[in-house]
Scaffold this motif. Sequence first.
Motif, mmCIF file in Angstrom:
data_model
loop_
_atom_site.group_PDB
_atom_site.id
_atom_site.type_symbol
_atom_site.label_atom_id
_atom_site.label_comp_id
_atom_site.label_asym_id
_atom_site.label_seq_id
_atom_site.Cartn_x
_atom_site.Cartn_y
_atom_site.Cartn_z
ATOM 1 N N LYS A 125 10.221 7.508 24.780
ATOM 2 C CA LYS A 125 9.259 6.934 25.134
ATOM 3 C C LYS A 125 8.564 5.977 23.871
ATOM 4 C CE LYS A 125 4.566 7.644 27.028
ATOM 5 N NZ LYS A 125 3.819 8.279 27.696
ATOM 6 N N ALA A 126 8.545 6.869 22.643
ATOM 7 C CA ALA A 126 7.947 6.055 21.335
ATOM 8 C C ALA A 126 8.862 4.733 20.999
ATOM 9 C CB ALA A 126 7.878 7.089 20.262
ATOM 10 N N GLU A 127 10.119 4.890 21.274
ATOM 11 C CA GLU A 127 11.040 3.810 20.944
ATOM 12 C C GLU A 127 11.127 2.829 21.950
ATOM 13 O OE1 GLU A 127 14.826 4.953 19.114
ATOM 14 O OE2 GLU A 127 14.002 7.201 19.129
#
Length: 115
Positions: free
Chosen positions: A111-113
């Motif tokens: 998700k963060a990427e």
Amino acid sequence: MTHTQLTQLVQALLDAPQSNPKVKEFAQSWINAEGTPKQEELTKQLVSVAEQNIALIDETIGFAGSERATQILGAEGAANLLQHAKEIKAEGAEFCDCPACVAAKNIIDLKAEIV
């Protein structure tokens, strides 16, 4: 994460027989929008789609023990799924491990990427 890796994750959602029709439609739309601003918009929705469509292991157990599962998978198929789901839950699984859920989990984990 590279664009190629993200494409592979979306393709995995599309290819998984267990992905629901809405997920498959979303994944196909993402792939069809390759290199366009539309794909960028869809990428922003990707994690949400994955989060809404991954099955918790308890949901899988509930489904596998249902009459609907027996109708879809047959008695033996439903029983096998129920046994498998209970086994992986006992081993600590939080989510279903079918290809669709694995693909969704891989997206959620990144998700963060992605966002």
